[in-house]
Design an enzyme around this catalytic site. Structure first.
Site, PDB file in Angstrom:
ATOM      1  N   ASP A  93       0.863  -1.187   0.000  1.00 44.78           N
ATOM      2  CA  ASP A  93       0.000   0.000   0.000  1.00 44.78           C
ATOM      3  C   ASP A  93       0.897   1.233   0.000  1.00 44.78           C
ATOM      4  O   ASP A  93       1.354   1.673  -1.044  1.00 44.78           O
ATOM      5  CB  ASP A  93      -0.923  -0.074   1.224  1.00 44.78           C
ATOM      6  CG  ASP A  93      -1.968   1.027   1.251  1.00 44.78           C
ATOM      7  OD1 ASP A  93      -2.043   1.807   0.301  1.00 44.78           O
ATOM      8  OD2 ASP A  93      -2.718   1.118   2.236  1.00 44.78           O
ATOM      9  N   LYS A 121      -0.670  -1.274  -4.888  1.00 45.50           N
ATOM     10  CA  LYS A 121      -1.451  -0.037  -5.059  1.00 45.50           C
ATOM     11  C   LYS A 121      -0.445   1.075  -5.301  1.00 45.50           C
ATOM     12  O   LYS A 121       0.159   1.575  -4.358  1.00 45.50           O
ATOM     13  CB  LYS A 121      -2.223   0.288  -3.773  1.00 45.50           C
ATOM     14  CG  LYS A 121      -3.366  -0.635  -3.419  1.00 45.50           C
ATOM     15  CD  LYS A 121      -3.999  -0.106  -2.125  1.00 45.50           C
ATOM     16  CE  LYS A 121      -5.098  -0.993  -1.622  1.00 45.50           C
ATOM     17  NZ  LYS A 121      -5.616  -0.540  -0.319  1.00 45.50           N
ATOM     18  N   PHE A 143      -9.889  -0.634  -0.902  1.00 47.25           N
ATOM     19  CA  PHE A 143      -9.612  -1.650   0.109  1.00 47.25           C
ATOM     20  C   PHE A 143     -10.149  -2.997  -0.366  1.00 47.25           C
ATOM     21  O   PHE A 143     -11.333  -3.128  -0.667  1.00 47.25           O
ATOM     22  CB  PHE A 143     -10.224  -1.266   1.459  1.00 47.25           C
ATOM     23  CG  PHE A 143      -9.617  -2.044   2.576  1.00 47.25           C
ATOM     24  CD1 PHE A 143      -8.423  -1.640   3.151  1.00 47.25           C
ATOM     25  CD2 PHE A 143     -10.216  -3.216   3.031  1.00 47.25           C
ATOM     26  CE1 PHE A 143      -7.834  -2.382   4.174  1.00 47.25           C
ATOM     27  CE2 PHE A 143      -9.635  -3.961   4.045  1.00 47.25           C
ATOM     28  CZ  PHE A 143      -8.444  -3.543   4.620  1.00 47.25           C
TER      29      PHE A 143
HETATM   30  P1  IMP Z   1       1.871  -0.550   3.766  1.00 49.51           P
HETATM   31  O1  IMP Z   1       2.942  -0.485   4.813  1.00 49.51           O
HETATM   32  O2  IMP Z   1       1.050   0.694   3.739  1.00 49.51           O
HETATM   33  O3  IMP Z   1       2.408  -0.902   2.401  1.00 49.51           O
HETATM   34  O4  IMP Z   1       0.851  -1.658   4.260  1.00 49.51           O
HETATM   35  C1  IMP Z   1       0.863  -2.951   3.780  1.00 49.51           C
HETATM   36  C2  IMP Z   1      -0.042  -3.807   4.627  1.00 49.51           C
HETATM   37  O5  IMP Z   1      -1.291  -3.147   4.880  1.00 49.51           O
HETATM   38  C3  IMP Z   1      -0.387  -5.088   3.893  1.00 49.51           C
HETATM   39  O6  IMP Z   1       0.549  -6.105   4.164  1.00 49.51           O
HETATM   40  C4  IMP Z   1      -1.773  -5.399   4.431  1.00 49.51           C
HETATM   41  O7  IMP Z   1      -1.671  -6.125   5.627  1.00 49.51           O
HETATM   42  C5  IMP Z   1      -2.383  -4.044   4.736  1.00 49.51           C
HETATM   43  N1  IMP Z   1      -3.249  -3.575   3.624  1.00 49.51           N
HETATM   44  C6  IMP Z   1      -3.032  -2.516   2.819  1.00 49.51           C
HETATM   45  N2  IMP Z   1      -4.027  -2.373   1.920  1.00 49.51           N
HETATM   46  C7  IMP Z   1      -4.899  -3.384   2.158  1.00 49.51           C
HETATM   47  C8  IMP Z   1      -6.154  -3.781   1.533  1.00 49.51           C
HETATM   48  O8  IMP Z   1      -6.667  -3.200   0.557  1.00 49.51           O
HETATM   49  N3  IMP Z   1      -6.755  -4.887   2.060  1.00 49.51           N
HETATM   50  C9  IMP Z   1      -6.228  -5.580   3.117  1.00 49.51           C
HETATM   51  N4  IMP Z   1      -5.076  -5.236   3.715  1.00 49.51           N
HETATM   52  C10 IMP Z   1      -4.409  -4.141   3.235  1.00 49.51           C
END
Ligand code: IMP
Length: 170
Positions: A93, A121, A143
């Site tokens: 994300d 994303k 999401f």
């Molecule tokens: P980041 O550190 O923002 O890249 O977060 C990554 C983590 O957030 C992933 O490993 C997921 O556990 C959670 N996450 C981010 N987006 C989603 C989504 O759309 N659905 C479910 N979990 C998500």
């Protein structure tokens, strides 16, 4: 994405990794818990003598967006020194969790260190320098749940990936 679409794409990634890692000492590191289904399918699509290991991390991104600190809840069982490592994630994300994880793993003497994520994303990416080597699908900033991904720890067992219309009520 339907179960069939996911299976086809994961098989492609498996073939690509098989070609790229021939003759190497491959270790897949799954990031718990979201990656377990992707990892299970991906590893069966890789025709190499590989090993797997797991890490669990908790991110503080809600409280401290700027620091992006992650706490290691479960560390690897075996050393990755000299190994060719692919970190397997469910979704990138902001990229902060993986960025910190790569910093941590980057100091452990692996021969190579790459990232495989099922979903990416690209829009909200903060850490632009995070290089995604293998990606299943690029998705818009919505999401999603299913195929390992959760909303409040539910829906991981859905065989497809779907958008949550109202995450507050999921
Ligand atoms: P980041 O550190 O923002 O890249 O977060 C990554 C983590 O957030 C992933 O490993 C997921 O556990 C959670 N996450 C981010 N987006 C989603 C989504 O759309 N659905 C479910 N979990 C998500």
């Amino acid at each position: 994405y339907s179960a069939d679409e996911i299976a086809a794409r994961v098989a492609e990634l498996g073939k690509q990794i098989t070609a790229d890692y021939a003759g190497k000492d491959l270790v897949l590191v799954g990031v718990l818990k979201g990656s377990v289904i992707f990892l299970s399918d991906l590893m069966r699509g890789i025709d190499l003598n590989l090993k797997i290991d797991f890490m669990a991390v908790s991110s503080y991104k809600d409280e401290t967006v700027s620091s992006g600190d992650v706490e290691i809840l479960k560390d690897l069982t075996h050393s990755i020194r000299g190994k060719d490592v692919i970190v397997v994630e469910d979704i990138v994300d902001t990229g902060l969790t993986l960025f910190r994880l790569m910093e941590i793993l980057g100091s452990r003497g692996a021969n190579s260190l790459r990232i495989a994520t099922l979903l990416d994303k690209p829009e909200p990416r903060i850490k632009k320098e995070l290089k995604i080597d293998y990606c299943g699908f690029q998705i818009p900033n919505k999401f999603v749940v299913g195929y390992g991904l959760d909303a409040a720890n539910r829906y991981r067992n859905l065989p497809f990936i779907g958008v949550v219309i109202n995450p507050e009520e999921a």
